[in-house]
Design a protein around this motif. Structure first.
Motif, PDB file in Angstrom:
ATOM      1  N   ARG A   1       0.829  -1.182  -0.030  1.00  0.00           N
ATOM      2  CA  ARG A   1      -0.047  -0.094  -0.081  1.00  0.00           C
ATOM      3  C   ARG A   1       0.696   1.443   0.001  1.00  0.00           C
ATOM      4  NH1 ARG A   1      -5.264  -1.477  -1.652  1.00  0.00           N
ATOM      5  NH2 ARG A   1      -6.221  -2.983  -0.737  1.00  0.00           N
ATOM      6  N   ARG A   2       2.070   1.099   0.296  1.00  0.00           N
ATOM      7  CA  ARG A   2       3.181   2.226   0.169  1.00  0.00           C
ATOM      8  C   ARG A   2       3.882   2.393  -1.029  1.00  0.00           C
ATOM      9  NH1 ARG A   2       3.951  -0.051   5.501  1.00  0.00           N
ATOM     10  NH2 ARG A   2       5.770  -0.680   4.799  1.00  0.00           N
ATOM     11  N   TYR A   3       3.192   1.866  -2.131  1.00  0.00           N
ATOM     12  CA  TYR A   3       3.902   1.951  -3.463  1.00  0.00           C
ATOM     13  C   TYR A   3       4.444   3.336  -3.922  1.00  0.00           C
ATOM     14  CZ  TYR A   3      -0.309   2.993  -5.812  1.00  0.00           C
ATOM     15  OH  TYR A   3      -1.581   3.791  -6.072  1.00  0.00           O
ATOM     16  N   PRO A   4       3.240   4.186  -3.677  1.00  0.00           N
ATOM     17  CA  PRO A   4       3.939   5.631  -3.956  1.00  0.00           C
ATOM     18  C   PRO A   4       5.221   6.020  -3.330  1.00  0.00           C
ATOM     19  CG  PRO A   4       1.669   5.406  -3.406  1.00  0.00           C
ATOM     20  CD  PRO A   4       2.099   4.481  -2.875  1.00  0.00           C
ATOM     21  N   GLU A   5       5.599   5.566  -2.306  1.00  0.00           N
ATOM     22  CA  GLU A   5       7.031   5.589  -1.824  1.00  0.00           C
ATOM     23  C   GLU A   5       7.948   5.259  -2.596  1.00  0.00           C
ATOM     24  OE1 GLU A   5       7.376   4.505   2.352  1.00  0.00           O
ATOM     25  OE2 GLU A   5       5.431   5.452   2.948  1.00  0.00           O
ATOM     26  N   ARG A   6       7.841   4.003  -2.987  1.00  0.00           N
ATOM     27  CA  ARG A   6       8.755   3.233  -4.087  1.00  0.00           C
ATOM     28  C   ARG A   6       8.995   4.295  -5.336  1.00  0.00           C
ATOM     29  NH1 ARG A   6       8.541   1.511  -0.072  1.00  0.00           N
ATOM     30  NH2 ARG A   6      10.245   2.944   0.146  1.00  0.00           N
ATOM     31  N   VAL A   7       7.939   4.814  -5.581  1.00  0.00           N
ATOM     32  CA  VAL A   7       7.780   5.700  -6.968  1.00  0.00           C
ATOM     33  C   VAL A   7       8.427   6.880  -6.794  1.00  0.00           C
ATOM     34  CG1 VAL A   7       6.267   6.864  -8.728  1.00  0.00           C
ATOM     35  CG2 VAL A   7       5.583   4.824  -7.947  1.00  0.00           C
ATOM     36  N   VAL A   8       8.234   7.557  -5.878  1.00  0.00           N
ATOM     37  CA  VAL A   8       8.961   8.727  -5.515  1.00  0.00           C
ATOM     38  C   VAL A   8      10.538   8.330  -5.313  1.00  0.00           C
ATOM     39  CG1 VAL A   8       9.418  10.736  -3.808  1.00  0.00           C
ATOM     40  CG2 VAL A   8       7.160  10.111  -4.504  1.00  0.00           C
ATOM     41  N   ASP A   9      10.694   7.390  -4.701  1.00  0.00           N
ATOM     42  CA  ASP A   9      12.261   7.112  -4.479  1.00  0.00           C
ATOM     43  C   ASP A   9      12.874   6.955  -5.709  1.00  0.00           C
ATOM     44  OD1 ASP A   9      12.705   6.951  -1.755  1.00  0.00           O
ATOM     45  OD2 ASP A   9      12.135   4.709  -1.634  1.00  0.00           O
ATOM     46  N   TRP A  10      12.280   6.127  -6.973  1.00  0.00           N
ATOM     47  CA  TRP A  10      12.679   5.920  -8.130  1.00  0.00           C
ATOM     48  C   TRP A  10      12.762   7.622  -8.857  1.00  0.00           C
ATOM     49  CZ3 TRP A  10       9.648   6.492 -12.907  1.00  0.00           C
ATOM     50  CH2 TRP A  10      10.437   5.902 -14.024  1.00  0.00           C
ATOM     51  N   LEU A  11      11.871   8.219  -8.764  1.00  0.00           N
ATOM     52  CA  LEU A  11      11.921   9.420  -9.454  1.00  0.00           C
ATOM     53  C   LEU A  11      13.260  10.163  -8.962  1.00  0.00           C
ATOM     54  CD1 LEU A  11       8.265  10.619  -9.518  1.00  0.00           C
ATOM     55  CD2 LEU A  11       9.399  10.006 -11.419  1.00  0.00           C
ATOM     56  N   GLY A  12      13.604   9.903  -7.745  1.00  0.00           N
ATOM     57  CA  GLY A  12      14.781  10.712  -7.112  1.00  0.00           C
ATOM     58  C   GLY A  12      15.867   9.911  -7.771  1.00  0.00           C
ATOM     59  N   THR A  13      15.950   8.701  -7.719  1.00  0.00           N
ATOM     60  CA  THR A  13      17.078   7.938  -8.588  1.00  0.00           C
ATOM     61  C   THR A  13      17.451   8.238  -9.711  1.00  0.00           C
ATOM     62  OG1 THR A  13      16.852   5.997  -6.821  1.00  0.00           O
ATOM     63  CG2 THR A  13      18.117   5.481  -8.977  1.00  0.00           C
ATOM     64  N   MET A  14      16.349   8.520 -10.470  1.00  0.00           N
ATOM     65  CA  MET A  14      16.339   8.904 -12.275  1.00  0.00           C
ATOM     66  C   MET A  14      16.632  10.207 -12.206  1.00  0.00           C
ATOM     67  SD  MET A  14      16.354   6.015 -13.281  1.00  0.00           S
ATOM     68  CE  MET A  14      16.232   6.369 -15.033  1.00  0.00           C
TER      69      MET A  14
END
Length: 293
Positions: free
Chosen positions: A269-282
């Motif tokens: 349910r916290r998948y948006p956190e993974r998305v924001v992490d990825w946006l930072g990585t990229m």
């Protein structure tokens, strides 16, 4: 009466503070449709619209276009759209919610009308980049289930026009700069119009996706117990890897379609956190904006 008036004023103030505005996707009747098919004219269709949501504290020039699922028969706005929309807004990210055309139109591919809508929406968002304070090179698309398939159509096939040009806006590029397919449906041949009959283990990617030169980086979120097999996400991830396009893949054990068997506190349910992490990585957003920083 005063209570009703103040309630109306409060709702208006909230709307204005968040920068919420609604725009029609098309200047007139959408391609392939006729005016008498629309509800306002007594028909069965509704007008496709996009909602621009401006965060109260904008921290980045990224914009995410969200396409909810619904089997191309409806748009699950409340179930799939509100939570990620509000999360991204709190992170300072501009959000566009797309209510694309459903139900499926007869005698054309199930996704054709929606694909036209999302291409037009990316062009609209890019043309408003300066006004909205976003970068024309940081526009992403995120979708769920059928909306995940639509996300892949938008991301992999932007160099194919889904409709004939209708005005000057159609000269604007419609490629997204990143894509986030969430449990995408209809990705593999053994489930091109329904759930995967063979679990997707030995099936090829459908021919819908061109994987053209503008195919962007992607972040996938899927459940291992999904009837729309996570092997669809795996297959597209593998394809991107062979194309040297950066991608990230998260598959959560036992989670079913739309994570309906997962409790409110489940990690997925916290998948948006993974998305924001990825946006930072990229490099799309400052890594300091990531919830883990």
């Amino acid at each position: 009466m005063k209570k009703v008036l103040w309630t109306m004023i409060f709702c208006l103030m909230v709307s204005v503070c968040q920068g919420f505005e609604t725009f029609p996707v098309w200047p007139s009747t959408p391609p392939g449709d006729t005016p008498d098919q629309y509800k306002e004219n007594g028909g069965k269709y509704y007008t496709p619209t996009l909602e621009w949501w401006k965060p109260e504290n904008k921290t980045t020039d990224v914009c995410i276009v969200i396409c909810c699922g619904g089997a191309y028969m409806g748009v699950a706005y409340e179930y799939e759209g509100i939570m990620p929309r509000d999360y991204f807004l709190k992170k300072g990210i501009t959000v566009v919610m797309l209510r694309y055309r459903t139900p499926r139109r007869p005698n054309i591919p199930k996704h054709q009308a929606a694909w036209q809508d999302v291409q037009r929406t990316i062009r609209f968002v890019r043309s408003h980049a300066k006004d909205w304070g976003i970068s024309p090179e940081k526009i992403g698309v995120m979708g769920f289930s059928a909306g995940g398939h639509l996300t892949l159509m938008c991301a992999t096939t932007s160099q194919t026009n889904a409709y004939p040009p209708v005005d000057e806006l159609d000269k604007v590029p419609c490629n997204p700069n990143f894509a986030i397919p969430i449990y995408p449906a209809y990705v593999l041949e053994d489930g091109k119009d329904s759930t995967n009959s063979g679990k997707g283990n030995d099936s090829k990617i459908v021919s819908d996706f061109a994987f053209d030169a503008k195919t962007p980086p992607m972040c996938f979120i899927h459940g291992d117990g999904d009837g729309y097999s996570p092997m669809g996400s795996v297959a597209v991830y593998h394809k991107l890897r062979k194309m040297n396009i950066p991608a990230e893949l998260h598959i959560f054990a036992l989670a079913n379609h739309a994570f309906r068997n997962c409790g409110p506190q489940a990690p997925i349910r916290r998948y948006p956190e993974r998305v924001v992490d990825w946006l930072g990585t990229m490099g799309f957003i400052p890594e300091a904006a990531s919830p883990n920083k």
